[in-house]
Design a protein around this motif. Structure first.
Motif, PDB file in Angstrom:
ATOM      1  N   PRO A   1       5.649  -8.519   0.021  1.00 11.98           N
ATOM      2  CA  PRO A   1       5.662  -7.966  -1.338  1.00 11.98           C
ATOM      3  C   PRO A   1       4.259  -7.625  -1.861  1.00 11.98           C
ATOM      4  O   PRO A   1       4.087  -6.659  -2.613  1.00 11.98           O
ATOM      5  N   ALA A   2       3.257  -8.400  -1.443  1.00 13.58           N
ATOM      6  CA  ALA A   2       1.874  -8.128  -1.868  1.00 13.58           C
ATOM      7  C   ALA A   2       1.379  -6.821  -1.259  1.00 13.58           C
ATOM      8  O   ALA A   2       0.707  -6.022  -1.920  1.00 13.58           O
ATOM      9  N   VAL A   3       1.720  -6.598   0.020  1.00 15.86           N
ATOM     10  CA  VAL A   3       1.331  -5.356   0.698  1.00 15.86           C
ATOM     11  C   VAL A   3       2.047  -4.173   0.044  1.00 15.86           C
ATOM     12  O   VAL A   3       1.452  -3.128  -0.234  1.00 15.86           O
ATOM     13  N   LEU A   4       3.337  -4.360  -0.220  1.00 15.56           N
ATOM     14  CA  LEU A   4       4.128  -3.325  -0.892  1.00 15.56           C
ATOM     15  C   LEU A   4       3.464  -2.932  -2.211  1.00 15.56           C
ATOM     16  O   LEU A   4       3.241  -1.757  -2.494  1.00 15.56           O
ATOM     17  N   ASN A   5       3.134  -3.930  -3.014  1.00 19.36           N
ATOM     18  CA  ASN A   5       2.588  -3.656  -4.335  1.00 19.36           C
ATOM     19  C   ASN A   5       1.220  -2.991  -4.269  1.00 19.36           C
ATOM     20  O   ASN A   5       0.971  -2.002  -4.950  1.00 19.36           O
ATOM     21  N   ALA A   6       0.322  -3.542  -3.435  1.00 22.88           N
ATOM     22  CA  ALA A   6      -1.040  -3.005  -3.375  1.00 22.88           C
ATOM     23  C   ALA A   6      -1.032  -1.564  -2.862  1.00 22.88           C
ATOM     24  O   ALA A   6      -1.687  -0.684  -3.430  1.00 22.88           O
ATOM     25  N   SER A   7      -0.270  -1.317  -1.795  1.00 20.74           N
ATOM     26  CA  SER A   7      -0.275   0.038  -1.240  1.00 20.74           C
ATOM     27  C   SER A   7       0.381   1.011  -2.214  1.00 20.74           C
ATOM     28  O   SER A   7      -0.052   2.158  -2.348  1.00 20.74           O
TER      29      SER A   7
END
Ligand code: MG
Length: 382
Positions: free
Chosen positions: A322-328
């Motif tokens: 979810p962190a990767v999803l949000n940042a990208s």
């Protein structure tokens, strides 16, 4: 009546300005203790001159002097930088933190406010998307510490009041479908920034408006609901309801379903987050049932709006996904708004980052920041 002293993080944004509207209409119940903005120093100065809070902070320090010279009195101590914002989030005089920051920048202030026993009225859904796992100790099925401002989650909270958590079967989150609900795949290839910022029902900031246009917003809201209400992701679904009158629904085990309705007006969920569990009078338009009204529903089209599925997969994968999803997504949206990439590239960039960045070490605040940073660099380079 005790006055609730509030800190508004992001007072110059759309939610921040509407929160100040609520404060204006509830002078006996609410007072502004501190406000913060990112770079809109002129508006921030106007707000300081009107509300005379004890503190104000601007996160972009380069505007500190402009801001200071535009303030007409000395009642307010003016600070600058992200550190000041973090500091204020745990200030002993603050009762409630209204967090309307955009993106991951809102995460640490949420953690700080909660760890200093503040009530947090949360408009920053990214806090929960990225760090829900770390915020879990503060949630625990009691909703009076972390209260959602997001209209769908406010609706669910209103449906759940008086109910037992074990009686909930499913959460159904409504979606307007955004400005491209009826567009074909081919039409989506030539979307402009202006098209994407033209939301049919809600007037919001530019990041969330683009997220609504890609339906990433609905995916983020599923994750937000998962953490807030403690239900597995398979028991949370979205349905497109173009009129945006039903703000969300809850299905109980006996087959009964509750919904919360209202005209689209963010002041209601903002005020409810501040008044919860009470309700205060709010002068706003209500639904007129003497005119014919149609409520339509349709499933989310994940072919045309792949961001929705990316979000669901990310929360199923768990960990850092979810962190990767949000940042990208934050970077891809920023690049789209600068007209560096076309609309359809947003989901491709997010999908790419999700498949390439897969750390497996255990989740901490520092490692979360590192992964967030890595995903941003990657999304920028793609
Ligand atoms: Mg919403």
């Amino acid at each position: 009546m005790k006055t609730q002293k509030i800190l508004i993080l992001g007072s110059t944004g759309s939610i921040g300005q509407q929160t100040l509207d609520i404060v204006r209409s509830q002078p006996d119940r609410l007072s502004v203790y501190a406000i913060t903005g990112r770079s809109s120093w002129k508006l921030l100065a106007d707000q300081i001159n009107e509300f005379r809070p004890a503190y104000a902070a601007i996160s972009d320090s380069s505007h500190y002097h402009d801001l200071k010279s535009a303030v007409s009195h000395e009642d307010t101590k003016i600070l600058a930088g992200d550190e000041a914002i973090l500091e204020l989030s745990g200030h002993p005089e603050v009762d409630t933190v209204v967090n309307s920051l955009v993106g991951f920048s809102g995460f640490q202030p949420t953690v700080r406010a909660l760890s200093f026993h503040k009530k947090v009225a949360l408009a920053n859904k990214e806090s929960l998307v990225v760090g829900g796992e770390l915020l879990k100790p503060y949630l625990n099925g009691n909703y009076d510490r972390l209260i959602p401002i997001d209209s769908e989650h406010s609706a669910i909270l209103q449906c759940l009041t008086g109910e037992r958590p074990e009686d909930i079967a499913e959460l159904i989150i409504t979606a307007s479908g955004g400005p491209f609900r009826t567009w074909t795949r081919q039409q989506l290839e030539s979307v402009t920034v202006k098209d994407a910022l033209n939301h049919p029902n809600w007037d919001m900031g530019s990041k969330i408006t683009v997220d609504s246009a890609t339906m990433m917003n609905k995916g983020l809201e599923l994750i937000e609901a998962h953490w807030l209400f403690g239900l597995p992701i398979d028991h949370i679904t979205a349905v497109v309801h173009p009129q945006s009158i039903i703000h969300s629904m809850v299905l109980f085990h006996d087959g009964s379903m509750k919904a919360q309705l209202g005209l689209p007006d963010m002041r209601l969920p903002i005020q409810y987050a501040l008044s919860y569990p009470e309700r205060w009078k709010l002068s706003s338009k209500t639904i007129d049932w003497s005119v014919v009204r149609e409520f339509n529903f349709e499933p989310v089209d994940t072919e045309r709006f792949p961001c929705y599925d990316l979000a669901v997969e990310a929360i199923r994968d768990g960990g850092y996904a979810p962190a990767v999803l949000n940042a990208s997504n934050e970077i891809a949206v920023e690049r789209f708004l600068k007209e560096e990439i076309p609309y359809i590239r947003i989901s491709e960039i997010v999908a790419n980052c999700l498949s390439q960045i897969r750390p497996t070490d255990s989740l901490t605040l520092d490692s979360l920041k590192a992964v967030d940073h890595e995903a941003r660099l990657k999304a920028q380079a793609l």
